[in-house]
Each structure stands twice: as structure tokens, then as C-alpha cells.
Design an enzyme around this catalytic site. Sequence first.
Site: not given
Length: 196
Positions: A8, A10
Site C-alpha cells: 500500500d 498512503d
Amino acid sequence: MKKILFIDRDGTLALEPEDEQIDSLEKLVFYPEVFTYLGKISKELDYELVMVTNQDGLGTKSFPEEIFWPVHNKLLKSFENEGITFTEILIDRSFPIDNATTRKPQTGMLTKYLETNTYNLSKSFVIGDRVTDMELAKNLNSKGILININKSKFKKELKSDFDEIISLKTNSWAEVYSFLKLKERRVVKKRTTNET
């Protein structure tokens, strides 16, 4: 067969601001020690790195592309400068309400990894800071590494059905590296005997 780290963006590579959108260079703050330990993972361990990120409404009035790309390109260049490159970068632009098959935790952006025998998804990991990342791991038949578990709202969402999916809960990229390095280590036992 290749192993993948689906990572991922953020909250995992960069810290997520209060409004949950990194839409300016001032908001781009990297996760502590991510360069050191993701660099070690990249150089020492046998994983391909694939970035998988939801960017709510990218390209719409609420999140114009001209705001997104300078920040995203700066993030990528910062990792490249440390010798860390991503094999693929997958960005979903939908809103949660759209219920798009490409939006995490759905696997629509990852069909090439599911439809071939080139990848060993059972030995691959999804690394992220949200429950949706752990759901993605489940949907891929992979394992999850949950990083930044200080977010109390996500702790409440974690149900016991994720116990088999989540291999590591941590706040530290150093721990992620140590865990993955241990997984890579091969133990060879040799028995010497005088018996005939």
C-alpha cells in the site's frame, strides 16, 4: 515461482495525513525507516515489489491529476534514489461508493497475478495499514502484514477471522524486514553417524 510484496502507499510508504489525502509536497512525509528496511528487503530478499493504492476520485474535481502526479512522482523518485523500484504501480481512482472491482480489497487490478502460474501468492504478502489491505491478502490467498496499528479505528475493525491472514502486526519497517528475512532463511540439518 515469483513471490510478491503488494505494498500500500498512503500510511505504509508515506504517513497518511489527517484528511487521508497526500495532495501536496508539504504533506509528503515518509514512514520512519522505510528507505533503510525496504531497501534491505529489495536488495537482500527474493520478492518483487508491487504498489497497490486506492486514490479516491483521482482525476475528478475533488482530486485533480495535476495535484496528484507531482507528489506521486516525488515519492517514486525518492525510492528510486535509494535503489528501490516497483515492478508495477497499480492505482485505483474510484470512490468507495462506486464498489469497483479494481478497488482494494477487490482483485480487479491484480488479475495477471491470479491467472498465471508464474507467481506464488501463498508465499506472497500484502503490506498495508488498513483492514482493506488485509482483506486483499485474503482475496489473493496471500498473507498480510499490518503496519501502523496505532490507528484505533482500524483496531476495532479487525475481527478474529483475520487471525489466519495477518502474519505480523507492527509499527516498524525494521520488524517487517526481520520477519521477511526469517521467512527466507533456509535451515539445513545434516546428521553424521558412525552407524552402518
